[in-house]
Design a protein around this motif. Structure first.
Motif, mmCIF file in Angstrom:
data_model
loop_
_atom_site.group_PDB
_atom_site.id
_atom_site.type_symbol
_atom_site.label_atom_id
_atom_site.label_comp_id
_atom_site.label_asym_id
_atom_site.label_seq_id
_atom_site.Cartn_x
_atom_site.Cartn_y
_atom_site.Cartn_z
ATOM 1 N N ASN A 13 35.486 34.054 37.376
ATOM 2 C CA ASN A 13 34.688 35.207 37.768
ATOM 3 C C ASN A 13 33.217 34.835 37.659
ATOM 4 N N PRO A 14 32.527 34.587 38.755
ATOM 5 C CA PRO A 14 32.873 34.886 40.148
ATOM 6 C C PRO A 14 33.893 33.904 40.730
ATOM 7 N N THR A 15 34.514 34.340 41.832
ATOM 8 C CA THR A 15 35.518 33.531 42.508
ATOM 9 C C THR A 15 35.272 33.524 44.005
ATOM 10 N N GLN A 16 35.961 32.614 44.691
ATOM 11 C CA GLN A 16 35.913 32.602 46.150
ATOM 12 C C GLN A 16 37.197 33.167 46.744
ATOM 13 N N ASP A 17 38.315 33.093 45.996
ATOM 14 C CA ASP A 17 39.608 33.519 46.533
ATOM 15 C C ASP A 17 40.298 34.580 45.690
ATOM 16 N N SER A 18 40.609 34.233 44.448
ATOM 17 C CA SER A 18 41.425 35.130 43.632
ATOM 18 C C SER A 18 40.998 35.078 42.170
ATOM 19 N N TRP A 19 41.370 36.133 41.462
ATOM 20 C CA TRP A 19 41.132 36.229 40.032
ATOM 21 C C TRP A 19 42.480 36.241 39.312
ATOM 22 N N THR A 20 42.529 35.655 38.141
ATOM 23 C CA THR A 20 43.698 35.774 37.276
ATOM 24 C C THR A 20 43.303 36.677 36.126
ATOM 25 N N ILE A 21 44.142 37.673 35.860
ATOM 26 C CA ILE A 21 43.913 38.589 34.740
ATOM 27 C C ILE A 21 45.054 38.413 33.762
ATOM 28 N N LYS A 22 44.685 38.276 32.501
ATOM 29 C CA LYS A 22 45.682 38.015 31.461
ATOM 30 C C LYS A 22 45.366 38.876 30.241
ATOM 31 N N THR A 23 46.404 39.453 29.647
ATOM 32 C CA THR A 23 46.249 40.169 28.385
ATOM 33 C C THR A 23 47.003 39.398 27.318
ATOM 34 N N GLU A 24 46.627 39.614 26.083
ATOM 35 C CA GLU A 24 47.303 38.918 24.993
ATOM 36 C C GLU A 24 48.612 39.588 24.608
ATOM 37 N N ASN A 25 48.648 40.923 24.710
ATOM 38 C CA ASN A 25 49.739 41.586 24.017
ATOM 39 C C ASN A 25 50.329 42.815 24.698
ATOM 40 N N ILE A 26 49.925 43.120 25.916
ATOM 41 C CA ILE A 26 50.453 44.334 26.534
ATOM 42 C C ILE A 26 50.539 44.169 28.053
ATOM 43 N N GLN A 27 51.577 44.767 28.634
ATOM 44 C CA GLN A 27 51.758 44.682 30.077
ATOM 45 C C GLN A 27 50.782 45.577 30.815
ATOM 46 N N MET A 28 50.315 45.074 31.945
ATOM 47 C CA MET A 28 49.454 45.861 32.826
ATOM 48 C C MET A 28 50.364 46.628 33.777
ATOM 49 N N GLU A 29 50.239 47.945 33.804
ATOM 50 C CA GLU A 29 51.074 48.767 34.686
ATOM 51 C C GLU A 29 50.543 48.752 36.111
ATOM 52 N N THR A 30 49.258 49.079 36.271
ATOM 53 C CA THR A 30 48.648 49.057 37.597
ATOM 54 C C THR A 30 47.256 48.454 37.500
ATOM 55 N N ILE A 31 46.838 47.858 38.616
ATOM 56 C CA ILE A 31 45.469 47.361 38.753
ATOM 57 C C ILE A 31 44.959 47.897 40.090
ATOM 58 N N ARG A 32 43.873 48.639 40.017
ATOM 59 C CA ARG A 32 43.225 49.147 41.229
ATOM 60 C C ARG A 32 41.880 48.448 41.344
ATOM 61 N N VAL A 33 41.600 47.932 42.529
ATOM 62 C CA VAL A 33 40.319 47.272 42.771
ATOM 63 C C VAL A 33 39.509 48.148 43.717
ATOM 64 N N PHE A 34 38.281 48.428 43.300
ATOM 65 C CA PHE A 34 37.370 49.283 44.065
ATOM 66 C C PHE A 34 36.159 48.479 44.495
ATOM 67 N N ASP A 35 35.632 48.798 45.689
ATOM 68 C CA ASP A 35 34.377 48.170 46.097
ATOM 69 C C ASP A 35 33.221 48.931 45.450
ATOM 70 N N ILE A 36 32.017 48.495 45.733
ATOM 71 C CA ILE A 36 30.826 49.067 45.103
ATOM 72 C C ILE A 36 30.616 50.540 45.467
ATOM 73 N N LEU A 37 31.196 50.970 46.601
ATOM 74 C CA LEU A 37 31.070 52.366 47.025
ATOM 75 C C LEU A 37 32.175 53.253 46.453
ATOM 76 N N GLY A 38 33.103 52.645 45.687
ATOM 77 C CA GLY A 38 34.174 53.414 45.081
ATOM 78 C C GLY A 38 35.436 53.497 45.921
ATOM 79 N N LYS A 39 35.491 52.766 47.027
ATOM 80 C CA LYS A 39 36.671 52.769 47.884
ATOM 81 C C LYS A 39 37.743 51.855 47.289
ATOM 82 N N ASN A 40 38.963 52.367 47.187
ATOM 83 C CA ASN A 40 40.080 51.577 46.663
ATOM 84 C C ASN A 40 40.486 50.546 47.713
#
Length: 81
Positions: A13-40
């Motif tokens: 981060n920053p990236t050109q293609d993709s990001w990897t997100i990792k937590t130590e101890n809990i599952q991620m249920e959902t990930i929503r990505v928004f642009d700077i204007l708040g659009k999903n």
């Protein structure tokens, strides 16, 4: 509060293609990505402790990832080159 103890790693981060997100101890249920204007622009339901966000079809700029777990919601800034 257990949610405050949950740590998130985002790389690269920053990236050109993709990001990897990792937590130590809990599952991620959902990930929503928004642009700077708040659009999903992306919605993922990984139900894992590690996942990849494909940003290859996104324009360069600033985005926000809203990560939901059983314990709460955290927002993280993402940058695409």
């Amino acid at each position: 509060n257990d949610f405050e103890k949950t740590s998130f790693m985002i790389f690269p981060n920053p990236t050109q293609d993709s990001w990897t997100i990792k937590t130590e101890n809990i599952q991620m249920e959902t990930i929503r990505v928004f642009d700077i204007l708040g659009k999903n622009v992306l919605l993922l339901s990984p139900n894992e402790t590690k996942t990849k966000i494909d940003g290859s079809n996104l324009k360069s700029g600033l985005y926000f990832a809203q990560i939901k777990t059983q314990l709460g919601i955290k927002t993280i800034k993402l940058v695409r080159k």
